[in-house]
Design a protein around this motif. Structure first.
Motif, PDB file in Angstrom:
ATOM      1  N   ALA A  14       0.836  -1.207   0.000  1.00 20.32           N
ATOM      2  CA  ALA A  14       0.000   0.000   0.000  1.00 20.32           C
ATOM      3  C   ALA A  14       0.870   1.256   0.000  1.00 20.32           C
ATOM      4  N   ILE A  15       1.936   1.250   0.777  1.00 22.80           N
ATOM      5  CA  ILE A  15       2.859   2.397   0.811  1.00 22.80           C
ATOM      6  C   ILE A  15       3.478   2.598  -0.569  1.00 22.80           C
ATOM      7  N   ALA A  16       3.956   1.516  -1.171  1.00 20.93           N
ATOM      8  CA  ALA A  16       4.597   1.613  -2.489  1.00 20.93           C
ATOM      9  C   ALA A  16       3.619   2.173  -3.519  1.00 20.93           C
ATOM     10  N   HIS A  17       2.435   1.601  -3.582  1.00 19.69           N
ATOM     11  CA  HIS A  17       1.444   2.010  -4.588  1.00 19.69           C
ATOM     12  C   HIS A  17       1.030   3.461  -4.393  1.00 19.69           C
ATOM     13  N   ARG A  18       0.678   3.819  -3.187  1.00 21.89           N
ATOM     14  CA  ARG A  18       0.180   5.174  -2.933  1.00 21.89           C
ATOM     15  C   ARG A  18       1.288   6.217  -3.109  1.00 21.89           C
ATOM     16  N   LEU A  76      15.906   3.872  -6.793  1.00 19.11           N
ATOM     17  CA  LEU A  76      14.537   3.734  -7.289  1.00 19.11           C
ATOM     18  C   LEU A  76      14.418   4.253  -8.716  1.00 19.11           C
ATOM     19  N   SER A  77      13.784   3.457  -9.567  1.00 20.69           N
ATOM     20  CA  SER A  77      13.609   3.883 -10.956  1.00 20.69           C
ATOM     21  C   SER A  77      12.302   3.317 -11.513  1.00 20.69           C
ATOM     22  N   PRO A  78      11.835   3.878 -12.629  1.00 22.37           N
ATOM     23  CA  PRO A  78      10.597   3.413 -13.250  1.00 22.37           C
ATOM     24  C   PRO A  78      10.648   1.954 -13.715  1.00 22.37           C
ATOM     25  N   THR A  81       9.603  -3.039 -10.395  1.00 25.50           N
ATOM     26  CA  THR A  81       8.192  -3.414 -10.300  1.00 25.50           C
ATOM     27  C   THR A  81       7.649  -2.916  -8.963  1.00 25.50           C
ATOM     28  N   LEU A  82       6.339  -2.846  -8.893  1.00 20.54           N
ATOM     29  CA  LEU A  82       5.708  -2.441  -7.643  1.00 20.54           C
ATOM     30  C   LEU A  82       6.086  -3.420  -6.534  1.00 20.54           C
ATOM     31  N   GLN A  83       6.166  -4.722  -6.865  1.00 25.28           N
ATOM     32  CA  GLN A  83       6.533  -5.728  -5.864  1.00 25.28           C
ATOM     33  C   GLN A  83       7.955  -5.527  -5.379  1.00 25.28           C
ATOM     34  N   GLU A  84       8.879  -5.189  -6.283  1.00 25.88           N
ATOM     35  CA  GLU A  84      10.258  -4.937  -5.858  1.00 25.88           C
ATOM     36  C   GLU A  84      10.311  -3.794  -4.851  1.00 25.88           C
ATOM     37  N   LEU A  85       9.591  -2.723  -5.138  1.00 23.34           N
ATOM     38  CA  LEU A  85       9.570  -1.582  -4.224  1.00 23.34           C
ATOM     39  C   LEU A  85       8.942  -1.979  -2.893  1.00 23.34           C
ATOM     40  N   ALA A  86       7.822  -2.680  -2.935  1.00 22.97           N
ATOM     41  CA  ALA A  86       7.155  -3.107  -1.699  1.00 22.97           C
ATOM     42  C   ALA A  86       8.062  -4.026  -0.880  1.00 22.97           C
ATOM     43  N   PHE A  90       9.306  -3.404   2.877  1.00 23.95           N
ATOM     44  CA  PHE A  90       9.037  -4.409   3.906  1.00 23.95           C
ATOM     45  C   PHE A  90      10.328  -4.877   4.583  1.00 23.95           C
ATOM     46  N   ASP A  91      11.351  -5.175   3.781  1.00 24.62           N
ATOM     47  CA  ASP A  91      12.609  -5.714   4.314  1.00 24.62           C
ATOM     48  C   ASP A  91      13.404  -4.704   5.135  1.00 24.62           C
ATOM     49  N   ASN A  92      13.191  -3.416   4.889  1.00 22.22           N
ATOM     50  CA  ASN A  92      14.004  -2.390   5.547  1.00 22.22           C
ATOM     51  C   ASN A  92      13.265  -1.561   6.591  1.00 22.22           C
TER      52      ASN A  92
END
Length: 105
Positions: A14-18, A76-78, A81-86, A90-92
């Motif tokens: 949710a954090i990544a997407h928003r 961070l880059s375009p 994927t959204l999952q990579e960012l999430a 989560f891990d950090n």
């Protein structure tokens, strides 16, 4: 004092997407395997997305009483994927502990 719970994978997503869609204005739903470019993210958006993740009290880590080392998302880059960012969020993510209040005794 209540213990702060660990961030969940769903909260990280949710954090990544928003954080991305707040900057890009995209109305695309959460699609974990989509590149951030699908949400209209451009390289120049990366600093603003990072700031959202790290500082937004509305939907970023502070909203969940968490923080993380900014270096974890410095690249961070375009193309991510959204999952990579999430997953990186989560891990950090670390709970923020509130300082003890002085006793009034």
């Amino acid at each position: 004092m209540p213990e702060i719970e660990e961030l969940t994978p769903g909260e990280a997503m949710a954090i990544a997407h928003r954080s991305v869609t707040d900057i890009t204005g995209s109305g695309e739903p959460i699609e974990p395997l989509a590149a951030l470019s699908k949400y209209n993210m451009k390289n120049e958006d990366s600093p603003s997305v990072r700031q959202n993740i790290l500082n937004s009290k509305v939907f970023g880590l502070p909203h969940y009483k968490h923080k993380m080392n900014p270096n974890a998302i410095k690249d961070l880059s375009p193309g991510w994927t959204l999952q990579e960012l999430a997953d990186i969020i989560f891990d950090n993510a670390e709970p923020v502990t509130e300082p003890a209040r002085p006793s009034l005794a």
